[in-house]
Design a protein around this motif. Structure first.
Motif, PDB file in Angstrom:
ATOM      1  N   ALA A 416      45.421  53.349  66.374  1.00 55.95           N
ATOM      2  CA  ALA A 416      45.003  54.718  66.079  1.00 55.95           C
ATOM      3  C   ALA A 416      45.239  55.631  67.272  1.00 55.95           C
ATOM      4  CB  ALA A 416      43.530  54.732  65.682  1.00 55.95           C
ATOM      5  N   VAL A 417      44.959  55.143  68.473  1.00 60.48           N
ATOM      6  CA  VAL A 417      45.128  55.970  69.674  1.00 60.48           C
ATOM      7  C   VAL A 417      46.600  56.313  69.863  1.00 60.48           C
ATOM      8  CG1 VAL A 417      44.733  56.102  72.153  1.00 60.48           C
ATOM      9  CG2 VAL A 417      43.149  54.816  70.693  1.00 60.48           C
ATOM     10  N   ALA A 418      47.422  55.297  69.718  1.00 59.61           N
ATOM     11  CA  ALA A 418      48.854  55.519  69.897  1.00 59.61           C
ATOM     12  C   ALA A 418      49.385  56.497  68.868  1.00 59.61           C
ATOM     13  CB  ALA A 418      49.600  54.197  69.789  1.00 59.61           C
ATOM     14  N   ALA A 419      48.812  56.438  67.657  1.00 59.17           N
ATOM     15  CA  ALA A 419      49.303  57.307  66.594  1.00 59.17           C
ATOM     16  C   ALA A 419      49.018  58.771  66.895  1.00 59.17           C
ATOM     17  CB  ALA A 419      48.662  56.912  65.271  1.00 59.17           C
ATOM     18  N   ALA A 420      48.009  59.034  67.759  1.00 62.87           N
ATOM     19  CA  ALA A 420      47.676  60.411  68.101  1.00 62.87           C
ATOM     20  C   ALA A 420      48.743  61.029  68.999  1.00 62.87           C
ATOM     21  CB  ALA A 420      46.321  60.452  68.796  1.00 62.87           C
ATOM     22  N   VAL A 421      49.477  60.171  69.689  1.00 62.49           N
ATOM     23  CA  VAL A 421      50.580  60.668  70.512  1.00 62.49           C
ATOM     24  C   VAL A 421      51.627  61.282  69.576  1.00 62.49           C
ATOM     25  CG1 VAL A 421      52.389  59.987  72.141  1.00 62.49           C
ATOM     26  CG2 VAL A 421      50.148  58.873  72.215  1.00 62.49           C
ATOM     27  N   PRO A 422      52.156  62.445  69.913  1.00 59.98           N
ATOM     28  CA  PRO A 422      53.103  63.077  68.991  1.00 59.98           C
ATOM     29  C   PRO A 422      54.466  62.378  68.957  1.00 59.98           C
ATOM     30  CG  PRO A 422      52.865  64.399  70.976  1.00 59.98           C
ATOM     31  CD  PRO A 422      51.888  63.270  71.090  1.00 59.98           C
ATOM     32  N   ALA A 423      54.412  61.138  68.538  1.00 61.17           N
ATOM     33  CA  ALA A 423      55.667  60.427  68.276  1.00 61.17           C
ATOM     34  C   ALA A 423      55.701  60.198  66.778  1.00 61.17           C
ATOM     35  CB  ALA A 423      55.682  59.100  69.010  1.00 61.17           C
ATOM     36  N   LYS A 424      56.747  59.542  66.310  1.00 65.27           N
ATOM     37  CA  LYS A 424      56.749  59.204  64.890  1.00 65.27           C
ATOM     38  C   LYS A 424      55.553  58.303  64.629  1.00 65.27           C
ATOM     39  CE  LYS A 424      60.954  57.624  64.408  1.00 65.27           C
ATOM     40  NZ  LYS A 424      62.034  56.916  63.715  1.00 65.27           N
ATOM     41  N   PRO A 425      54.643  58.663  63.713  1.00 61.58           N
ATOM     42  CA  PRO A 425      53.440  57.860  63.544  1.00 61.58           C
ATOM     43  C   PRO A 425      53.717  56.426  63.087  1.00 61.58           C
ATOM     44  CG  PRO A 425      53.551  59.627  61.898  1.00 61.58           C
ATOM     45  CD  PRO A 425      54.697  59.838  62.849  1.00 61.58           C
ATOM     46  N   ALA A 426      54.095  56.241  61.857  1.00 59.75           N
ATOM     47  CA  ALA A 426      54.287  54.871  61.384  1.00 59.75           C
ATOM     48  C   ALA A 426      55.740  54.463  61.602  1.00 59.75           C
ATOM     49  CB  ALA A 426      53.919  54.765  59.915  1.00 59.75           C
ATOM     50  N   ALA A 427      56.123  54.458  62.887  1.00 61.03           N
ATOM     51  CA  ALA A 427      57.526  54.223  63.199  1.00 61.03           C
ATOM     52  C   ALA A 427      57.942  52.824  62.786  1.00 61.03           C
ATOM     53  CB  ALA A 427      57.760  54.409  64.684  1.00 61.03           C
ATOM     54  N   ARG A 428      58.755  52.736  61.749  1.00 62.80           N
ATOM     55  CA  ARG A 428      59.273  51.426  61.367  1.00 62.80           C
ATOM     56  C   ARG A 428      60.647  51.304  61.995  1.00 62.80           C
ATOM     57  NH1 ARG A 428      58.904  50.542  55.132  1.00 62.80           N
ATOM     58  NH2 ARG A 428      60.870  49.579  55.671  1.00 62.80           N
ATOM     59  N   ALA A 429      60.603  51.138  63.324  1.00 63.20           N
ATOM     60  CA  ALA A 429      61.868  51.133  64.044  1.00 63.20           C
ATOM     61  C   ALA A 429      62.704  49.929  63.665  1.00 63.20           C
ATOM     62  CB  ALA A 429      61.590  51.127  65.537  1.00 63.20           C
ATOM     63  N   LYS A 430      63.784  50.194  63.043  1.00 67.94           N
ATOM     64  CA  LYS A 430      64.734  49.120  62.743  1.00 67.94           C
ATOM     65  C   LYS A 430      66.032  49.766  62.314  1.00 67.94           C
ATOM     66  CE  LYS A 430      62.952  48.741  58.084  1.00 67.94           C
ATOM     67  NZ  LYS A 430      64.100  49.291  57.376  1.00 67.94           N
ATOM     68  N   VAL A 431      67.062  48.997  62.284  1.00 76.64           N
ATOM     69  CA  VAL A 431      68.343  49.567  61.896  1.00 76.64           C
ATOM     70  C   VAL A 431      68.316  49.886  60.411  1.00 76.64           C
ATOM     71  CG1 VAL A 431      70.775  49.025  61.568  1.00 76.64           C
ATOM     72  CG2 VAL A 431      69.639  48.498  63.718  1.00 76.64           C
ATOM     73  N   ALA A 432      68.700  51.093  60.061  1.00 76.01           N
ATOM     74  CA  ALA A 432      68.586  51.519  58.669  1.00 76.01           C
ATOM     75  C   ALA A 432      69.947  51.625  57.989  1.00 76.01           C
ATOM     76  CB  ALA A 432      67.874  52.858  58.593  1.00 76.01           C
ATOM     77  N   GLN A 433      70.993  51.287  58.711  1.00 78.93           N
ATOM     78  CA  GLN A 433      72.324  51.454  58.137  1.00 78.93           C
ATOM     79  C   GLN A 433      72.771  50.197  57.397  1.00 78.93           C
ATOM     80  OE1 GLN A 433      74.038  54.335  58.128  1.00 78.93           O
ATOM     81  NE2 GLN A 433      72.149  55.108  59.041  1.00 78.93           N
TER      82      GLN A 433
END
Lengths: 436, 163
Positions: A416-433
């Motif tokens: 929750a704390v990290a989500a308050a940082v103005p980054a992508k909230p639910a960042a599902r970082a992975k290759v999308a191509q």
């Protein structure tokens, strides 16, 4: 480094060995002929023991030793485990599609060694087209006098039947597989008794993986000593390694045991796609702990012992590679959904535990979880591990436990704390191509 | 019409694969046969398979419920089953599946208005090196479609819908 014993159809001039005439012209069924007409069943068992062949389905148990455990009762059965369902595994399919007769010959030699007159090949239901082709190939073997009553004019008789599963990963577990052939739910049996004593229909039964069986004709033809010149002392022979995920050239690679992760991935498979950095390896599909791609791991030899020493498993060598963009909490979410779907429901810790793990991991992906949620997740894994009849429960916790331990930051970014940082909230970082 | 009337030779061939005192083993192949006409197992077939296998109808129904490739309800004539498991997802399967759903105008699990196509997300299909991929299941069987693109799916769907 490539050594084609099982994937012989990749050798020049042998592309057509999925046709009986071409297979026989390449020496096919000579080993079976030798075995049935001039060897005792015990001599075949001794030969396979001497070769050091180990089961390729995942457990790595010595095949000849497994055969020698058969109780002295008849009828006996031999069952090929072609249920191939581990995420990241696609080797048995290539063997049965492109080199089917070598697999069938191995199954037939195993049947003779076990003195079984009926063998079943249990294929996952999705291999429907493949099963139809194998049905036709088995009919050809009958017509050629290699199957049926009094094979090659001897007293030995053998029938082989295909049996299609219907979409259940758990049927790759040998006792669940036997239940399934018996027309029951694919749920594992309590062991002992083991199948060698009470298997199919309560009779002594050998269950071997497709790739294991495909290794047998060359061992008979060329001898146990030759076989031991390949691979390592404790893991002799070759292994078909299935490479998937972010590798440049995904596919099957047949190599002697003992090749390092580095030589396999960077030497043979072209490295990581797009020149990215390799972050983590799942060496045995969804089932074994994740390995961080450190130099130590990359320089580890691919054998049953060496991968186990890293705290993971070689299993069926379904090697899934993940680059630097992959969030390991997402990986755990994916594998956990798989095991929740595939849990047979027999043992409460697995049935309920996988359900709760997916709920927590879905919330992690949605973002805004508390540290207590991660502690709860860890706690649930302890309620499953070691508390179930079959290994599926343990498998379900592997990626979760190892990712929490090795990649805590991948989870913490969703707090929750990290989500308050103005980054992508639910960042599902992975290759999308998608791969083109 | 019963299975025995419709497919007498196939029923006999299936039963012959297993020991005479273990007819129950025939339940899975017989259910595939029962599913052939309409891509699901009609209630009447449960009773008939039970008689052929010498077990109770509830035991047959439990097999239909346990194994994912049997269905007790009618859906689209063709089921497009996209693997969205980890290895495929690493190669874009989730995005591919979403694009297929958007093209057909259905949610995952939904069926097109003409009743021809149902889209489902499924677990690993042993084709991880050729993702994105899916299988098409219908009464006649099951076919794999590998190294797919949205364009190749569009062409396939058009073909299936024109049938």
């Amino acid at each position: 480094m490539i050594e084609h014993i099982v994937l012989r159809h990749r050798l020049p001039g042998l592309e057509n060995i999925n046709q009986l005439a071409a297979y026989q012209a390449s020496g096919g069924f000579d080993a079976y002929r030798t075995v049935v007409t001039s060897m005792t069943p015990q001599a075949v068992i001794d030969l396979i023991k001497a070769s050091g062949l180990r089961g390729r389905g995942g457990a790595g148990f010595p095949t000849g030793v497994k055969w020698s455990f058969l109780s002295n009762r008849f009828p006996r059965y031999v069952v090929a485990n072609s249920d191939e369902s581990e995420p990241g595994t696609f080797k048995d399919r290539e063997i049965m599609e492109r080199n089917p007769f070598q697999f069938l010959e191995g199954l037939m030699i195993a049947s003779y060694a076990a003195q079984a007159s009926t063998a079943y090949n249990y294929l996952r239901g999705e291999f429907w087209e493949l099963a139809a082709r194998l049905d036709a190939q088995i009919a050809e073997l009958h017509a050629a006098g290699l199957l049926g009553k009094n094979v090659l004019g001897t007293q030995y008789s053998l029938d082989v039947h295909n049996h299609l599963g219907a979409g259940a990963y758990i049927c790759g577990e040998e006792s669940a597989l036997l239940e399934s052939i018996e027309g029951k739910l694919g749920q594992p049996r309590l062991k002992p008794p083991f199948p060698a004593d009470r298997g199919l229909y309560g009779q002594p039964t050998v269950v071997n993986n497709t790739e294991t069986l495909a290794n047998i004709p060359p061992i008979v033809a060329r001898g146990a000593e030759w076989y031991r010149t390949l691979g390592t002392e404790s893991s002799p022979g070759t292994k078909v390694m299935c490479l998937s995920g972010h590798v440049a050239n995904a596919g099957n690679y047949e190599v002697p045991f003992g090749i390092t992760f580095r030589d396999l991935i960077y030497g043979l498979a072209g490295g990581i796609r797009g020149g990215r950095t390799l972050k983590a390896i799942l060496p045995s599909g969804a089932s074994a702990p994740i390995l961080a791609a450190t130099d130590k791991v990359l320089d580890t030899r691919l054998t049953y012992e060496d991968v186990a020493a890293l705290g993971s498993q070689l299993g069926s060598a379904s090697i899934i590679l993940m680059d630097e963009t992959v969030d390991m909490s997402w990986v755990a979410m994916k594998t956990t959904h798989f095991f929740k779907h595939e849990s047979c429901g027999k043992c409460t810790p697995c049935r309920e535990g996988t359900y709760w793990m997916t709920h927590i991991l879905d919330r992690v992906q949605a973002g805004g979880v508390q540290a207590a949620d991660l502690a709860l997740l860890s706690d649930v894994t302890h309620q499953i591990g070691g508390k179930c009849l079959c290994p599926l429960g343990d498998f379900a916790t592997s990626a979760v436990v190892s990712s929490l331990k090795l990649f805590p930051a991948d989870y913490e970014q969703h707090l929750a704390v990290a989500a308050a940082v103005p980054a992508k909230p639910a960042a599902r970082a992975k290759v999308a191509q998608p791969v083109s | 019409m019963s299975l025995l009337q419709k497919y007498p030779a196939e029923v006999a061939a299936i039963l012959a694969r297993y020991p005479a005192d273990n007819k129950r083993s025939a339940v899975m192949p017989l259910l595939y046969l029962a599913q052939r006409a309409e891509n699901y197992v009609p209630a009447a077939a449960i009773d008939e398979v039970a008689v052929l296998c010498e077990i109770e109808p509830t035991q047959v129904a439990s097999i239909v419920g346990f194994y994912t490739l049997y269905y007790d309800k009618q859906a689209g004539r063709h089921r497009i089953q996209i693997c969205t498991d980890l290895p495929c997802a690493l190669r874009g399967a989730d995005e591919f599946a979403a694009a297929v759903c958007a093209h057909l105008g259905v949610e995952m699990g939904g069926t097109t208005a003409d009743g021809k196509v149902t889209v489902e997300g499924v677990m690993c299909l042993a084709a991880c090196d050729r993702a994105p991929m899916f299988q098409v299941q219908n009464g006649a069987g099951l076919t794999f479609h590998e190294n797919q693109t949205l364009d190749s799916v569009k062409a396939l769907v058009a073909k299936l819908q024109a049938e």
